[in-house]
Write an enzyme that holds these catalytic residues in place. Structure first.
Site, mmCIF file in Angstrom:
data_model
loop_
_atom_site.group_PDB
_atom_site.id
_atom_site.type_symbol
_atom_site.label_atom_id
_atom_site.label_comp_id
_atom_site.label_asym_id
_atom_site.label_seq_id
_atom_site.Cartn_x
_atom_site.Cartn_y
_atom_site.Cartn_z
ATOM 1 N N ARG A 23 45.704 43.122 43.473
ATOM 2 C CA ARG A 23 46.796 42.367 42.491
ATOM 3 C C ARG A 23 48.033 42.982 42.624
ATOM 4 N NH1 ARG A 23 43.249 41.532 36.894
ATOM 5 N NH2 ARG A 23 41.249 40.727 38.093
ATOM 6 N N SER B 110 36.521 41.519 30.447
ATOM 7 C CA SER B 110 37.070 40.116 29.977
ATOM 8 C C SER B 110 35.771 38.852 30.184
ATOM 9 C CB SER B 110 38.359 39.803 30.325
ATOM 10 O OG SER B 110 38.867 38.600 29.468
ATOM 11 N N GLU C 179 41.605 47.623 27.568
ATOM 12 C CA GLU C 179 40.523 46.177 28.015
ATOM 13 C C GLU C 179 39.618 47.013 29.139
ATOM 14 O OE1 GLU C 179 40.519 42.583 30.815
ATOM 15 O OE2 GLU C 179 42.421 43.104 29.660
ATOM 16 N N ARG D 124 38.329 51.482 35.630
ATOM 17 C CA ARG D 124 38.826 51.743 34.148
ATOM 18 C C ARG D 124 37.509 52.559 33.571
ATOM 19 N NH1 ARG D 124 42.844 47.524 31.247
ATOM 20 N NH2 ARG D 124 44.404 47.268 33.142
ATOM 21 N N ARG E 50 46.374 50.321 36.011
ATOM 22 C CA ARG E 50 47.089 49.054 36.733
ATOM 23 C C ARG E 50 47.594 49.439 38.335
ATOM 24 N NH1 ARG E 50 48.848 45.117 33.134
ATOM 25 N NH2 ARG E 50 48.876 46.653 31.448
#
Length: 426
Positions: free
Chosen positions: A261, A351, A348, A390, A276
């Protein structure tokens, strides 16, 4: 994408849903295009009827020796007008399709209404915050002090937002991925897949990453291909363009992949550590369901993601994303947020979303019920089971010790060759 017939019949519902999403979509532009399309179709239909009638008259005149030249001239004019209208219709249809591709999904009625992440209600919580008799450190500090994370050399290799995992850290990342796959395949019945890590434009469009979010993707120079931002993209597209039988459903897929990403728009956010990154690992879950089963499947999938956190003994909560915070393709989404004591906050880690038939329409994936002639669109769901990097962060921050060592969670020890603790280098 949304069903254009539904939009026409339920315009107020669509406008209300877009307003709740805070989506900047010009509905009037669609109405203008759609009205013009109806005008063109009506005119084309009238001209074709005239052409058919005139063609019969010409035939009758020729059989009786009459003069058909005026009618032939009129037919030429009609044909030219039809060609012009057909060309305009092609442009109109392209405009309508482009508009439809930019419209997000309609939130499910159970999705809470809100203006942003601060309005996401907590719906569940598990475990308790760990208690330390020292000030807990953040994961990058722990990882570097134990010789497992090297951000400096990663930056020299590739730039910012990359990391090199070394020794025990590389094995722990791999252990987490294998542990997650074993749980999702062995206990929860998902079929493991290895997919391409780059896909074409059509595949990205099918799941909703394109055309709206192209700046978030890494494009391969010289070809129409993109690095996957999540295994959701290839897994959900596996049966794009196909008609499945009712017996084929449900389908459950999982894959461990790197994810890429660009993090466009995240300048200044989470610049340190692993939260991130441009490249990270994730175990993804994807389900293809009959429409009437998809919301039960969402709850089940959420439970499958939660199972990983529980087995690792990690404190977490579940929030239901509000209308302004759910993703472009989702109708309803749960976020799992794990407690990070070093950061003193929930972050988070998974999801889980039901996209209903939104993605299926984009990729034309349908099924046929037993004895039925007509086909229906399937419902697609996706969820992280979990984000590996994560989870690595959560293990470091929750299992750190006062002497600087790191305890390996019991569930991971078989994957770590029996290693129980990582001690500081002397």
């Amino acid at each position: 994408m949304l069903d254009i017939k539904f939009i026409r019949k339920n315009l107020d519902v669509v406008k209300d849903a877009l307003a709740k999403r805070k989506a900047k979509v010009d509905v009037d532009a669609f109405l203008t295009l759609d009205a013009r399309r109806r005008e063109l179709l009506a005119e084309v239909e009238g001209l074709k009827a005239e052409r058919n009638a005139t063609s019969r008259e010409v035939g009758d005149l020729k059989r009786t020796g009459g003069d058909a030249s005026a009618l032939m001239e009129r037919m030429g004019e009609v044909n030219e007008r039809i060609k012009a209208l057909d060309a305009e219709l092609v442009g109109i249809d392209e405009g309508v399709n482009k508009w439809l591709m930019a419209v997000p999904n309609i939130p499910h009625e159970s999705t809470p209404v809100g203006d942003g992440e601060e309005d996401n209600p907590q719906v569940a919580i598990w475990g308790e915050k760990p208690v330390f008799d020292f000030t807990p450190r953040e994961h990058w500090d722990i990882g570097q002090s134990l010789g497992g994370l090297d951000f400096e050399r990663a930056a020299r290799l590739a730039g910012s937002r990359f990391a090199v995992y070394r020794g025990w850290a590389a094995r722990l990342e791999r252990a987490l991925a294998q542990f997650m796959l074993d749980v999702q395949t062995g206990e929860h019945g998902y079929e493991e897949c290895i997919t391409p890590y780059m896909v074409n434009r059509e595949t990205m469009t099918g799941t909703g990453q394109l055309p709206k979010f192209e700046e978030d993707l890494f494009k391969i120079e010289g070809r129409e291909a993109f690095m996957i931002p999540t295994a959701e993209v290839p897994l959900t597209n596996l049966y794009a363009g196909e008609v499945l039988s009712e017996d084929d459903l449900p389908m459950r897929f999982t894959a461990f992949t790197p994810c890429f990403r660009s993090e466009a728009g995240s300048y200044g956010k989470d610049t340190r550590g692993l939260i991130r990154q441009h490249q990270f690992h994730k175990v993804e879950m994807v389900r293809i369901e009959k429409p009437e089963d998809s919301y039960a499947a969402l709850e089940e999938m959420r439970g499958h993601a939660e199972a990983i956190l529980r087995k690792l003994g990690l404190h977490y909560r579940v929030v239901s994303l509000c209308t302004a915070d759910i993703g472009f393709s989702a109708a309803k989404t749960y976020d799992l947020e794990v407690w990070l004591p070093g950061q003193d906050k929930f972050r988070e880690i998974s999801s889980c979303s039901n996209c209903e038939d939104f993605q299926a329409r984009r990729m034309n994936m349908r099924f046929r019920r037993k004895g039925a002639k007509a086909t229906e669109y399937v419902h697609t769901l996706n969820g992280s089971g979990l984000a590996v990097g994560r989870t690595f962060v959560a293990v470091l921050e929750n299992y750190q010790q006062a002497d600087g060592s790191l305890v390996i969670p019991e569930a991971l020890r078989p994957y770590m060759g029996g290693l129980e603790i990582v001690r500081p280098c002397k």
